[in-house]
Motif scaffolding. Structure first.
Motif, PDB file in Angstrom:
ATOM      1  N   LYS A  88       0.779  -1.298  -0.065  1.00  0.00           N
ATOM      2  CA  LYS A  88       0.037   0.112   0.020  1.00  0.00           C
ATOM      3  C   LYS A  88       0.858   1.017  -0.154  1.00  0.00           C
ATOM      4  O   LYS A  88       0.502   2.269  -0.740  1.00  0.00           O
ATOM      5  N   THR A 145     -10.424   8.035   0.801  1.00  0.00           N
ATOM      6  CA  THR A 145     -10.921   6.998  -0.440  1.00  0.00           C
ATOM      7  C   THR A 145     -11.965   6.054  -0.050  1.00  0.00           C
ATOM      8  O   THR A 145     -12.526   5.609  -1.248  1.00  0.00           O
ATOM      9  N   GLY A 146     -12.127   5.810   1.061  1.00  0.00           N
ATOM     10  CA  GLY A 146     -13.324   4.894   1.293  1.00  0.00           C
ATOM     11  C   GLY A 146     -12.735   3.356   1.292  1.00  0.00           C
ATOM     12  O   GLY A 146     -13.267   2.380   1.460  1.00  0.00           O
ATOM     13  N   MET A 147     -11.333   3.270   1.062  1.00  0.00           N
ATOM     14  CA  MET A 147     -10.563   2.185   1.084  1.00  0.00           C
ATOM     15  C   MET A 147     -10.501   1.387   2.568  1.00  0.00           C
ATOM     16  O   MET A 147     -10.342   0.131   2.512  1.00  0.00           O
ATOM     17  N   ILE A 148     -10.961   2.039   3.304  1.00  0.00           N
ATOM     18  CA  ILE A 148     -10.852   1.653   4.840  1.00  0.00           C
ATOM     19  C   ILE A 148     -11.804   0.461   5.123  1.00  0.00           C
ATOM     20  O   ILE A 148     -11.489  -0.497   5.619  1.00  0.00           O
ATOM     21  N   ARG A 149     -12.802   0.736   4.290  1.00  0.00           N
ATOM     22  CA  ARG A 149     -13.970  -0.579   4.264  1.00  0.00           C
ATOM     23  C   ARG A 149     -13.563  -1.817   3.836  1.00  0.00           C
ATOM     24  O   ARG A 149     -13.748  -2.811   4.102  1.00  0.00           O
ATOM     25  N   THR A 150     -12.753  -1.452   2.655  1.00  0.00           N
ATOM     26  CA  THR A 150     -12.188  -2.726   1.821  1.00  0.00           C
ATOM     27  C   THR A 150     -11.111  -3.362   2.751  1.00  0.00           C
ATOM     28  O   THR A 150     -11.019  -4.464   2.955  1.00  0.00           O
ATOM     29  N   SER A 151     -10.313  -2.301   3.427  1.00  0.00           N
ATOM     30  CA  SER A 151      -9.101  -2.839   4.172  1.00  0.00           C
ATOM     31  C   SER A 151      -9.458  -3.788   5.522  1.00  0.00           C
ATOM     32  O   SER A 151      -8.985  -4.842   5.713  1.00  0.00           O
ATOM     33  N   LEU A 152     -10.544  -3.228   6.011  1.00  0.00           N
ATOM     34  CA  LEU A 152     -11.004  -3.811   7.385  1.00  0.00           C
ATOM     35  C   LEU A 152     -11.643  -5.144   6.856  1.00  0.00           C
ATOM     36  O   LEU A 152     -11.830  -6.061   7.941  1.00  0.00           O
ATOM     37  N   ALA A 153     -12.434  -5.182   6.025  1.00  0.00           N
ATOM     38  CA  ALA A 153     -13.058  -6.245   5.545  1.00  0.00           C
ATOM     39  C   ALA A 153     -12.011  -7.612   5.377  1.00  0.00           C
ATOM     40  O   ALA A 153     -12.353  -8.615   5.602  1.00  0.00           O
ATOM     41  N   ALA A 154     -10.860  -6.935   4.764  1.00  0.00           N
ATOM     42  CA  ALA A 154      -9.953  -7.857   4.453  1.00  0.00           C
ATOM     43  C   ALA A 154      -9.169  -8.144   6.067  1.00  0.00           C
ATOM     44  O   ALA A 154      -8.322  -9.326   5.988  1.00  0.00           O
ATOM     45  N   VAL A 155      -8.588  -7.229   6.618  1.00  0.00           N
ATOM     46  CA  VAL A 155      -8.053  -7.353   7.894  1.00  0.00           C
ATOM     47  C   VAL A 155      -9.015  -6.859   8.923  1.00  0.00           C
ATOM     48  O   VAL A 155      -9.062  -5.771   9.577  1.00  0.00           O
ATOM     49  N   PRO A 156     -10.000  -7.931   9.536  1.00  0.00           N
ATOM     50  CA  PRO A 156     -10.888  -7.147  10.298  1.00  0.00           C
ATOM     51  C   PRO A 156     -10.419  -6.956  11.984  1.00  0.00           C
ATOM     52  O   PRO A 156     -11.055  -6.207  12.724  1.00  0.00           O
ATOM     53  N   ALA A 164     -16.960   1.841  10.470  1.00  0.00           N
ATOM     54  CA  ALA A 164     -15.664   2.245   9.535  1.00  0.00           C
ATOM     55  C   ALA A 164     -16.606   3.105   8.342  1.00  0.00           C
ATOM     56  O   ALA A 164     -17.716   2.794   7.943  1.00  0.00           O
TER      57      ALA A 164
END
Lengths: 256, 331
Positions: A13, A86-97, A256
């Motif tokens: 990242k 960017t909203g990436m946080i939701r994708t990031s936390l879905a991958a690394v909860p 998030a």
């Protein structure tokens, strides 16, 4: 979940966005550039007796950190806040909860990078300016000099981490930068500048942490501090710890 | 599988999700239906542990989502197509996600190929159109080759080609035996793709039933008759033992359970003039709107209507899985 996987992911990242390279390049260029400028135009004849007695060639190399650190603040903020903008946080936390893995992984990678750039900056700045100062220059082997130059790199890394913590609390680039830049550039200096507020100001992160860069305690009329170089650094570590814990608490608690 | 139990989310005094309990059945497409603002997205965010529930739990394979190791290998989700770092290339956006769950690098190329983004893999994703962003989001959902896939309004804002692509993709994924949970506010879209329906309104569960049951209960077919000799026709039908409903508003008769052919022949035998003889089917969209009419957050009001008099059918039946639909003709 393997923590090493999170580290690898965060490294990808950080190395694949433009803001990393321009902020860190600015840290280096501004610090080394202004240090070179100060020392190339330095005229020892303009110093008064007291200043001459406390002349600190190392400080000449490192005082430009004051400006270079602003880019490091922006780096620390953006590493965290762009996840939100960017909203990436939701994708990031879905991958690394697991929030602690996510935040710790991100902070570890970004702080390590900030440390590498910080050390590179402080040593480059030191050697270049000492060469420019000629006879007034000092060697890295002199008393406390290595500690001050290494300390400058450590200071930049810790500053970046502090800003990541604040950004995790505020979750916005604009909010975090508009709090942190005036705080480090103006508030910290102002509070130390006045007799009445000095005791408070000395405990602020940049003033306490900056003590580690001083070789001669009262160089350029700097006030006396109630702590030593590592004591001051320890105070900044506590500030940073508080910011990181605050950021973690917000990440855990808020949606998030 | 995914189980929701008493899931509740309050924002201040507003209850967005209200004691929601249902299971997502394995190996089928479950449509998650509700009007805008019904709480679908909030529910899906809580299922992925992005939002903290006020109370209640979500379990994925019996665990909290947070306790899944490498969750992308179990659940893939597309909640928001733009939830990527626009300054990063499509490839790198997927690579960092893959690495966090120890998914091999070549899988990134595979999913990019699958969604047709190989040509723009090295381009920054902020220049992507909505359709391309949607494909990138779907690529990220498919990265871990998960058994469960969740899509939040995947066709929203897409052009017809994009809609068709997503519809076929979902059918293909379902045919592979995957569990698909897809939200929508369009019944017509769901009727094409879903095997099972979960309907919510104002955060409350309104229905949880197989799509086939919903269609059977709601798509009552009947024949509409219009005739200048309506009274005679009615008597005739009564004599034949056929149940008739008059619709005074349109001046028509509606008949259940008898074919248009039989009715036409009956009228011909008695030389009754017919102006209309048409088989009718109540639309699923109408049935869905009636189901959720009570719980639509923002009603559109006809001009001149009082604000507390929402425009909706006068009689709204109570709905549920066991409910048998009765169409109130003539009201």
């Amino acid at each position: 979940m393997a923590f090493t996987a999170v580290l690898q992911s965060e490294w990808t990242k950080i190395r694949t966005v433009a803001s990393t390279s321009w902020t860190l390049a600015l840290v280096f260029l501004v610090t080394v550039g202004f240090a070179a400028l100060f020392s190339a135009t330095f005229d020892p004849n303009r110093l008064d007796a007291a200043q001459r007695a406390t002349f600190d060639p190392t400080a000449t190399s490192l005082s430009s950190m004051e400006l270079g650190q602003l880019a490091m603040i922006v780096f620390g903020v953006l590493v965290v806040s762009t996840e939100y903008s960017t909203g990436m946080i939701r994708t990031s936390l879905a991958a690394v909860p697991r929030r602690e893995h996510f935040l710790l992984g991100k902070m570890a990678v970004a702080t390590a990078l900030a440390l590498a750039v910080g050390l590179l900056t402080s040593f480059a700045s030191f050697f270049l300016t000492q060469a420019l100062l000629g006879d007034l220059g000092i060697g890295i082997g002199e008393e406390n000099v290595l500690r001050a130059v290494t300390g400058a790199g450590l200071y930049l890394a810790l500053l970046a981490l502090f800003c990541m913590g604040v950004a995790a609390m505020l979750r916005s680039s604009v909010a975090a930068i508009s709090v942190l830049v005036p705080f480090f550039l103006i508030v910290s200096n102002l509070l130390v500048g006045f007799e009445a507020t000095r005791t408070v100001g000395q405990y602020l992160p940049s003033n306490a942490g900056g003590r580690i860069m001083q070789v001669v305690p009262h160089a350029f009329d700097s006030p006396e501090t109630p702590y030593g170089p590592w004591g001051g650094f320890g105070i900044m570590v506590l500030w940073t710890l508080a910011a990181v814990l605050g950021g973690y608490a917000v990440l855990r608690k808020r949606d998030a | 599988m995914i189980e929701l139990e008493g899931l509740t989310k309050r924002f201040g005094t507003t209850t967005a999700v209200d004691h929601l309990s249902f299971r997502i059945r394995p190996g089928v497409v479950t449509g998650f239906l509700g009007p805008n603002g019904a709480g679908k997205s909030t529910t899906m965010r809580m299922m992925l542990d992005l939002d903290n529930p006020t109370s209640g739990t979500v379990r994925v394979y019996g665990k909290h989502y947070r306790d899944l190791s490498e969750p992308l290998k179990h659940v893939g989700a597309l909640l928001d197509a733009k939830a990527m770092h626009g300054g990063r290339s499509a490839y790198n956006n997927l690579l960092c996600l893959a690495q966090s769950n120890r998914i091999p690098r070549q899988r990134v190329d595979e999913v990019l190929d699958l969604v047709g983004l190989t040509a723009v893999a090295k381009k920054k994703s902020k220049g992507f159109s909505l359709g391309m962003s949607q494909r990138l989001g779907i690529a990220s959902a498919l990265l871990g080759d998960p058994e469960i896939l969740m899509f939040d309004e995947p066709v929203n804002g897409l052009d017809p080609e994009g809609i068709l692509w997503i519809r076929n993709l979902m059918k293909g994924l379902a045919a592979e035996g995957r569990t698909i949970f897809v939200s929508s506010h369009l019944m017509s879209e769901m009727a094409l793709t879903a095997d099972h329906l979960v309907v919510i309104g104002q955060g409350k569960l309104l229905a949880d039933l197989p799509m086939a049951d919903f269609i059977q209960q709601n798509s009552r077919s009947y024949v509409r008759l219009r005739s200048p000799q309506q009274e005679r026709l009615k008597d005739l039908l009564h004599e034949a033992g056929i149940n008739v409903v008059s619709v005074p508003a349109t001046g028509t008769l509606e008949i259940d359970g008898v074919s248009a052919e039989q009715l036409g022949e009956l009228a011909a035998r008695h030389q009754i003039v017919l102006h209309e003889l048409s088989p009718q089917r109540a639309s699923l969209e109408e049935a869905f709107m009636r189901m959720t009419a009570d719980s639509v957050e923002y009603h559109a009001h006809a001009p001149g209507m009082a604000a507390d008099n929402p425009a909706r059918p006068a009689d709204v039946p109570a709905w549920g899985a066991a409910h048998t639909a009765t169409r109130k003709a003539g009201e």
